[in-house]
Design a protein around this motif. Structure first.
Motif, PDB file in Angstrom:
ATOM      1  N   LEU A  86     -50.292  -0.989  63.896  1.00  0.00           N
ATOM      2  CA  LEU A  86     -49.595  -0.300  64.983  1.00  0.00           C
ATOM      3  C   LEU A  86     -48.460  -1.172  65.517  1.00  0.00           C
ATOM      4  O   LEU A  86     -47.369  -0.667  65.804  1.00  0.00           O
ATOM      5  CB  LEU A  86     -50.574   0.065  66.103  1.00  0.00           C
ATOM      6  CG  LEU A  86     -50.043   0.948  67.218  1.00  0.00           C
ATOM      7  CD1 LEU A  86     -49.414   2.227  66.677  1.00  0.00           C
ATOM      8  CD2 LEU A  86     -51.166   1.274  68.201  1.00  0.00           C
ATOM      9  N   ALA A  87     -48.677  -2.466  65.605  1.00  0.00           N
ATOM     10  CA  ALA A  87     -47.616  -3.381  66.043  1.00  0.00           C
ATOM     11  C   ALA A  87     -46.432  -3.313  65.079  1.00  0.00           C
ATOM     12  O   ALA A  87     -45.274  -3.342  65.507  1.00  0.00           O
ATOM     13  CB  ALA A  87     -48.152  -4.810  66.139  1.00  0.00           C
ATOM     14  N   PHE A  88     -46.703  -3.192  63.790  1.00  0.00           N
ATOM     15  CA  PHE A  88     -45.658  -3.076  62.780  1.00  0.00           C
ATOM     16  C   PHE A  88     -44.842  -1.798  62.994  1.00  0.00           C
ATOM     17  O   PHE A  88     -43.605  -1.819  62.949  1.00  0.00           O
ATOM     18  CB  PHE A  88     -46.288  -3.095  61.381  1.00  0.00           C
ATOM     19  CG  PHE A  88     -45.299  -2.990  60.267  1.00  0.00           C
ATOM     20  CD1 PHE A  88     -44.537  -4.090  59.878  1.00  0.00           C
ATOM     21  CD2 PHE A  88     -45.115  -1.791  59.596  1.00  0.00           C
ATOM     22  CE1 PHE A  88     -43.612  -3.991  58.844  1.00  0.00           C
ATOM     23  CE2 PHE A  88     -44.185  -1.674  58.566  1.00  0.00           C
ATOM     24  CZ  PHE A  88     -43.434  -2.787  58.196  1.00  0.00           C
ATOM     25  N   VAL A  89     -45.523  -0.673  63.240  1.00  0.00           N
ATOM     26  CA  VAL A  89     -44.834   0.602  63.478  1.00  0.00           C
ATOM     27  C   VAL A  89     -43.989   0.512  64.750  1.00  0.00           C
ATOM     28  O   VAL A  89     -42.836   0.958  64.778  1.00  0.00           O
ATOM     29  CB  VAL A  89     -45.857   1.767  63.559  1.00  0.00           C
ATOM     30  CG1 VAL A  89     -45.206   3.043  64.052  1.00  0.00           C
ATOM     31  CG2 VAL A  89     -46.509   1.990  62.199  1.00  0.00           C
ATOM     32  N   ILE A  94     -38.598  -0.342  67.528  1.00  0.00           N
ATOM     33  CA  ILE A  94     -37.726  -1.237  68.299  1.00  0.00           C
ATOM     34  C   ILE A  94     -36.471  -1.541  67.484  1.00  0.00           C
ATOM     35  O   ILE A  94     -35.349  -1.487  68.004  1.00  0.00           O
ATOM     36  CB  ILE A  94     -38.481  -2.531  68.676  1.00  0.00           C
ATOM     37  CG1 ILE A  94     -39.601  -2.218  69.684  1.00  0.00           C
ATOM     38  CG2 ILE A  94     -37.520  -3.583  69.227  1.00  0.00           C
ATOM     39  CD1 ILE A  94     -40.596  -3.351  69.888  1.00  0.00           C
ATOM     40  N   ASN A  95     -36.658  -1.855  66.205  1.00  0.00           N
ATOM     41  CA  ASN A  95     -35.525  -2.166  65.334  1.00  0.00           C
ATOM     42  C   ASN A  95     -34.597  -0.962  65.180  1.00  0.00           C
ATOM     43  O   ASN A  95     -33.362  -1.122  65.181  1.00  0.00           O
ATOM     44  CB  ASN A  95     -36.005  -2.626  63.964  1.00  0.00           C
ATOM     45  CG  ASN A  95     -36.725  -3.963  64.020  1.00  0.00           C
ATOM     46  OD1 ASN A  95     -36.627  -4.698  65.012  1.00  0.00           O
ATOM     47  ND2 ASN A  95     -37.483  -4.272  62.989  1.00  0.00           N
ATOM     48  N   LYS A  97     -34.093   1.446  67.385  1.00  0.00           N
ATOM     49  CA  LYS A  97     -33.359   1.616  68.646  1.00  0.00           C
ATOM     50  C   LYS A  97     -32.222   0.588  68.744  1.00  0.00           C
ATOM     51  O   LYS A  97     -31.133   0.918  69.199  1.00  0.00           O
ATOM     52  CB  LYS A  97     -34.297   1.497  69.847  1.00  0.00           C
ATOM     53  CG  LYS A  97     -35.256   2.646  69.948  1.00  0.00           C
ATOM     54  CD  LYS A  97     -35.270   3.211  71.331  1.00  0.00           C
ATOM     55  CE  LYS A  97     -36.270   4.349  71.389  1.00  0.00           C
ATOM     56  NZ  LYS A  97     -35.748   5.513  72.034  1.00  0.00           N
ATOM     57  N   LYS A  98     -32.494  -0.644  68.317  1.00  0.00           N
ATOM     58  CA  LYS A  98     -31.447  -1.680  68.342  1.00  0.00           C
ATOM     59  C   LYS A  98     -30.302  -1.304  67.415  1.00  0.00           C
ATOM     60  O   LYS A  98     -29.141  -1.482  67.762  1.00  0.00           O
ATOM     61  CB  LYS A  98     -32.039  -3.035  67.949  1.00  0.00           C
ATOM     62  CG  LYS A  98     -32.866  -3.663  69.030  1.00  0.00           C
ATOM     63  CD  LYS A  98     -33.425  -5.021  68.582  1.00  0.00           C
ATOM     64  CE  LYS A  98     -34.303  -5.622  69.644  1.00  0.00           C
ATOM     65  NZ  LYS A  98     -34.939  -6.873  69.199  1.00  0.00           N
ATOM     66  N   SER A  99     -30.640  -0.790  66.225  1.00  0.00           N
ATOM     67  CA  SER A  99     -29.590  -0.378  65.276  1.00  0.00           C
ATOM     68  C   SER A  99     -28.771   0.776  65.822  1.00  0.00           C
ATOM     69  O   SER A  99     -27.558   0.814  65.642  1.00  0.00           O
ATOM     70  CB  SER A  99     -30.243   0.052  63.951  1.00  0.00           C
ATOM     71  OG  SER A  99     -30.844  -1.032  63.321  1.00  0.00           O
ATOM     72  N   GLU A 100     -29.432   1.724  66.492  1.00  0.00           N
ATOM     73  CA  GLU A 100     -28.724   2.876  67.071  1.00  0.00           C
ATOM     74  C   GLU A 100     -27.750   2.423  68.152  1.00  0.00           C
ATOM     75  O   GLU A 100     -26.655   2.975  68.277  1.00  0.00           O
ATOM     76  CB  GLU A 100     -29.725   3.881  67.642  1.00  0.00           C
ATOM     77  CG  GLU A 100     -30.505   4.617  66.590  1.00  0.00           C
ATOM     78  CD  GLU A 100     -31.676   5.423  67.151  1.00  0.00           C
ATOM     79  OE1 GLU A 100     -31.842   5.466  68.394  1.00  0.00           O
ATOM     80  OE2 GLU A 100     -32.412   5.988  66.354  1.00  0.00           O
ATOM     81  N   ARG A 101     -28.148   1.437  68.952  1.00  0.00           N
ATOM     82  CA  ARG A 101     -27.268   0.944  70.021  1.00  0.00           C
ATOM     83  C   ARG A 101     -26.038   0.248  69.451  1.00  0.00           C
ATOM     84  O   ARG A 101     -24.966   0.305  70.040  1.00  0.00           O
ATOM     85  CB  ARG A 101     -28.026  -0.017  70.942  1.00  0.00           C
ATOM     86  CG  ARG A 101     -28.820   0.707  72.006  1.00  0.00           C
ATOM     87  CD  ARG A 101     -29.408  -0.248  72.998  1.00  0.00           C
ATOM     88  NE  ARG A 101     -30.846  -0.112  72.892  1.00  0.00           N
ATOM     89  CZ  ARG A 101     -31.702  -1.109  72.867  1.00  0.00           C
ATOM     90  NH1 ARG A 101     -31.297  -2.331  72.989  1.00  0.00           N
ATOM     91  NH2 ARG A 101     -32.983  -0.887  72.751  1.00  0.00           N
ATOM     92  N   LYS A 102     -26.195  -0.428  68.302  1.00  0.00           N
ATOM     93  CA  LYS A 102     -25.081  -1.140  67.684  1.00  0.00           C
ATOM     94  C   LYS A 102     -24.099  -0.167  67.026  1.00  0.00           C
ATOM     95  O   LYS A 102     -22.915  -0.467  66.917  1.00  0.00           O
ATOM     96  CB  LYS A 102     -25.580  -2.133  66.650  1.00  0.00           C
ATOM     97  CG  LYS A 102     -26.252  -3.335  67.266  1.00  0.00           C
ATOM     98  CD  LYS A 102     -26.738  -4.299  66.186  1.00  0.00           C
ATOM     99  CE  LYS A 102     -27.451  -5.479  66.787  1.00  0.00           C
ATOM    100  NZ  LYS A 102     -27.984  -6.367  65.765  1.00  0.00           N
ATOM    101  N   ALA A 103     -24.598   0.969  66.556  1.00  0.00           N
ATOM    102  CA  ALA A 103     -23.757   1.920  65.818  1.00  0.00           C
ATOM    103  C   ALA A 103     -22.793   2.666  66.713  1.00  0.00           C
ATOM    104  O   ALA A 103     -22.844   2.748  67.850  1.00  0.00           O
ATOM    105  CB  ALA A 103     -24.642   2.917  65.066  1.00  0.00           C
TER     106      ALA A 103
END
Length: 103
Positions: A86-89, A94-95, A97-103
């Motif tokens: 679950l931590a992996f999912v 999280i990753n 969301k970070k990519s979406e913010r950078k795009a």
């Protein structure tokens, strides 16, 4: 006496486990994610998690009413209880969301 001590340890663990579920579920709500769907991704062979359902029905609040929960806190709490899948999912979300913010 030993039985009494064992019961206290079990009750403490169950309480702590419920708090872990609450942290996870509230983090999902705060981040506009479906806690059931993420749980299903991590554990596809489990039909539903009764404790998650109870926490969602009784303990979580709206995003607006909640205090923020840091991403790393939810990851650490999940890992502490051995919920590495679950931590992996969650980390993947999280990753994303970070990519979406950078795009």
């Amino acid at each position: 006496m030993n039985n009494e001590m064992n019961e206290k340890v079990i009750q403490s663990y169950l309480h702590d486990e419920k708090m872990m579920i609450l942290v996870y579920a509230q983090w999902c709500i705060n981040n506009e994610l479906d806690p059931r769907a993420l749980y299903q991704q991590a554990y596809p062979n489990q039909i539903n998690n009764q404790e998650l359902e109870i926490v969602l029905a009784e303990l979580t609040v709206s995003k607006e009413e909640s205090e923020p929960i840091e991403n790393q806190v939810v990851i650490q709490v999940l890992q502490l209880f051995g919920n590495d899948d679950l931590a992996f999912v969650v980390q993947n979300e999280i990753n994303k969301k970070k990519s979406e913010r950078k795009a």
